[in-house]
Motif scaffolding. Structure first.
Motif, PDB file in Angstrom:
ATOM      1  N   UNK A 166       0.864  -1.292   0.001  1.00 10.66           N
ATOM      2  CA  UNK A 166      -0.013  -0.163   0.066  1.00 10.66           C
ATOM      3  C   UNK A 166       0.769   1.195  -0.002  1.00 10.66           C
ATOM      4  N   UNK A 167       0.266   2.328  -0.733  1.00 17.99           N
ATOM      5  CA  UNK A 167       0.897   3.833  -0.432  1.00 17.99           C
ATOM      6  C   UNK A 167       0.062   4.398   0.494  1.00 17.99           C
ATOM      7  N   UNK A 168       0.418   5.507   0.985  1.00 19.59           N
ATOM      8  CA  UNK A 168      -0.161   6.319   1.753  1.00 19.59           C
ATOM      9  C   UNK A 168       0.328   7.811   1.634  1.00 19.59           C
ATOM     10  N   UNK A 169      -0.444   8.671   2.140  1.00 19.62           N
ATOM     11  CA  UNK A 169       0.033   9.964   2.198  1.00 19.62           C
ATOM     12  C   UNK A 169       1.447  10.474   2.696  1.00 19.62           C
ATOM     13  N   UNK A 170       2.197  11.203   2.256  1.00 20.07           N
ATOM     14  CA  UNK A 170       3.582  11.290   2.906  1.00 20.07           C
ATOM     15  C   UNK A 170       3.464  12.661   3.644  1.00 20.07           C
ATOM     16  N   UNK A 171       4.376  12.999   4.415  1.00 21.82           N
ATOM     17  CA  UNK A 171       4.300  14.047   5.336  1.00 21.82           C
ATOM     18  C   UNK A 171       4.964  15.729   4.588  1.00 21.82           C
ATOM     19  N   UNK A 172       5.064  15.346   3.121  1.00 19.02           N
ATOM     20  CA  UNK A 172       4.820  16.565   2.477  1.00 19.02           C
ATOM     21  C   UNK A 172       3.500  17.252   2.486  1.00 19.02           C
ATOM     22  N   UNK A 173       2.263  16.424   2.720  1.00 24.42           N
ATOM     23  CA  UNK A 173       1.239  16.866   2.657  1.00 24.42           C
ATOM     24  C   UNK A 173       0.233  16.390   4.054  1.00 24.42           C
ATOM     25  N   UNK A 174       0.790  15.938   4.856  1.00 20.16           N
ATOM     26  CA  UNK A 174       0.229  15.642   5.938  1.00 20.16           C
ATOM     27  C   UNK A 174       0.953  15.262   7.162  1.00 20.16           C
ATOM     28  N   UNK A 175       0.584  14.615   8.187  1.00 25.15           N
ATOM     29  CA  UNK A 175       1.378  14.573   9.440  1.00 25.15           C
ATOM     30  C   UNK A 175       1.330  12.907   9.543  1.00 25.15           C
ATOM     31  N   UNK A 176       2.460  12.081  10.369  1.00 21.71           N
ATOM     32  CA  UNK A 176       2.407  10.820  10.492  1.00 21.71           C
ATOM     33  C   UNK A 176       1.185  10.314  10.980  1.00 21.71           C
ATOM     34  N   UNK A 177       0.326  11.206  11.742  1.00 20.63           N
ATOM     35  CA  UNK A 177      -0.999  10.560  12.237  1.00 20.63           C
ATOM     36  C   UNK A 177      -1.916  10.183  11.023  1.00 20.63           C
ATOM     37  N   UNK A 178      -1.609  10.956   9.920  1.00 21.53           N
ATOM     38  CA  UNK A 178      -2.740  10.971   8.544  1.00 21.53           C
ATOM     39  C   UNK A 178      -1.960   9.578   7.980  1.00 21.53           C
ATOM     40  N   UNK A 179      -0.823   9.375   7.989  1.00 29.83           N
ATOM     41  CA  UNK A 179      -0.199   8.330   7.432  1.00 29.83           C
ATOM     42  C   UNK A 179      -0.554   6.675   8.063  1.00 29.83           C
ATOM     43  N   UNK A 180      -0.766   7.188   9.363  1.00 32.39           N
ATOM     44  CA  UNK A 180      -1.316   5.888  10.250  1.00 32.39           C
ATOM     45  C   UNK A 180      -2.855   5.708   9.502  1.00 32.39           C
ATOM     46  N   UNK A 181      -3.600   6.787   9.725  1.00 31.88           N
ATOM     47  CA  UNK A 181      -4.845   6.935   9.278  1.00 31.88           C
ATOM     48  C   UNK A 181      -5.140   6.151   7.858  1.00 31.88           C
ATOM     49  N   UNK A 182      -4.327   6.424   6.955  1.00 30.02           N
ATOM     50  CA  UNK A 182      -4.338   5.782   5.551  1.00 30.02           C
ATOM     51  C   UNK A 182      -4.288   4.503   5.542  1.00 30.02           C
ATOM     52  N   UNK A 183      -3.089   3.953   6.388  1.00 31.53           N
ATOM     53  CA  UNK A 183      -2.930   2.338   6.361  1.00 31.53           C
ATOM     54  C   UNK A 183      -4.148   1.752   7.085  1.00 31.53           C
ATOM     55  N   UNK A 184      -4.692   2.372   8.027  1.00 31.05           N
ATOM     56  CA  UNK A 184      -5.826   1.789   8.556  1.00 31.05           C
ATOM     57  C   UNK A 184      -6.948   1.621   7.662  1.00 31.05           C
ATOM     58  N   UNK A 185      -7.108   2.739   7.004  1.00 38.29           N
ATOM     59  CA  UNK A 185      -8.257   2.705   5.821  1.00 38.29           C
ATOM     60  C   UNK A 185      -8.134   1.867   4.959  1.00 38.29           C
TER      61      UNK A 185
END
Length: 364
Positions: A166-185
């Motif tokens: 899987x890919x997920x958003x990177x911290x150039x557009x979000x925070x680590x918390x969003x990376x986690x949320x993407x993986x959960x999704x």
């Protein structure tokens, strides 16, 4: 852009670089001959030269500390496509007994919300356990289709697993918390499509290295914490995984690096400018250890200068204090950040045995 930055891969060999790109895989072998001084089939940071050294972190997409043939293949593919020559030769071949579906959207609205799905064929109506693969790259770069994050899913699917890289958003557009949320999704999406893909919803595993290891650890440990779920769909499905293999894992951000501890620029990039301390706690796997934590196979090298071994030591200590069941810690003396592949003769079979045992009940 990476293509622009590394179009002449080796810098000091400019006159021959374009020829190498055009003649992949022979070009790959030429690059390896120029740089791979210890003949281990990969390029370390100390061996890299010119532009390869300057862009080492971008090319080393799983942050292993080594640029292997898979990552070189991905690099040459990008270079060839930039020159209008089409796809590269020498990329991972898809076995006859699996089906590869690339760039499947697990959520709409962002190009990063995609996964590569690898399905075993001829399953005769039996349900398959799942292994999710999450790339590293410091939460800043990396890709689901590079190196082992293409090779491992193909291999595991050949042995009957449904696999998703899987890919997920990177911290150039979000925070680590969003990376986690993407993986959960992405995990929730897989469960939402369990019937379509003949998935065993009760047996999910996950593997990652470095930043990817952090994300799979969070999948294993924080499934019941709604504040990390993000705003993605499929909330009626669980994001939990039942087995985690993590290598070179960041586990405790307050103790990892002066820039993180001080709340400096790096911390702001990773955690945002507001409530940094709270975000560090929320993003740290050590926050969530309990006696009911799922089985873990942890790998870390004692000479890792990117993620200190104390990070896994601390997580393992908490597992022991909580009497968590089924935790194996391979603490490999003298190994660096690329420990998993540096010691593949030990780690790769250990991961296979671990997933077979936990997800399939194989005791052999």
């Amino acid at each position: 852009m990476l293509v622009t930055a590394v179009f002449c891969v080796v810098g000091v060999f400019i006159g021959q670089c374009q020829k190498a790109v055009a003649q992949q895989p022979k070009g790959m072998q030429w690059v390896l001959r120029q740089m791979d001084q210890d003949d281990d089939g990969a390029i370390s940071r100390s061996e890299a030269k010119g532009r390869m050294l300057a862009n080492f972190d971008r090319v080393d997409q799983d942050s292993s500390g080594l640029i292997d043939k898979g990552e070189l293949s991905q690099l040459f593919k990008r270079l060839r496509e930039a020159r209008g020559q089409g796809a590269s030769e020498g990329s991972s071949s898809v076995p006859d007994d699996v089906e590869l579906r690339e760039n499947v959207a697990y959520r709409d609205g962002n190009e990063k919300w995609k996964l590569d799905l690898v399905l075993p064929k001829n399953r005769e109506d039996e349900l398959s356990p799942v292994v999710v693969f999450i790339h590293g790259g410091g939460w800043r770069n990396g890709d689901k289709s590079s190196g082992v994050f293409r090779d491992y899913p193909l291999e595991y699917a050949s042995h009957g697993y449904v696999c998703a890289s899987i890919n997920y958003r990177l911290v150039d557009e979000c925070t680590i918390l969003d990376c986690i949320a993407d993986c959960k999704c992405a995990v929730r999406w897989l469960r939402a499509h369990a019937e379509e893909f003949a998935i065993d919803v009760d047996n999910f595993g996950a593997y990652g290295n470095s930043a990817g290891a952090h994300l799979v650890a969070m999948l294993g440990l924080s499934a019941t914490h709604d504040e990390l779920e993000g705003d993605g769909p499929y909330r009626e499905y669980s994001c939990s995984v039942q087995a985690v293999c993590s290598s070179a894992t960041p586990t405790k951000f307050r103790l990892w690096g002066e820039e993180v501890r001080s709340g400096g620029g790096r911390a702001a990039a990773l955690f945002g400018v507001d409530n940094t301390e709270k975000a560090m706690e929320l993003a740290s796997p050590v926050t969530y250890v309990t006696s009911t934590s799922p089985p873990f196979l942890m790998v870390h090298g004692t000479a890792d200068t990117t993620v200190p071994v104390q990070q896994s030591d601390d997580l393992n200590k908490l597992f022991q204090e909580h009497e968590s069941q089924d935790v194996t810690y391979l603490r490999i003396d003298g190994a660096g950040h690329g420990v998993f592949r540096q010691h593949a003769s030990e780690t790769v079979p250990a991961m296979r045995e671990f997933f077979d045992r936990v997800l399939r009940g194989n005791s052999e």
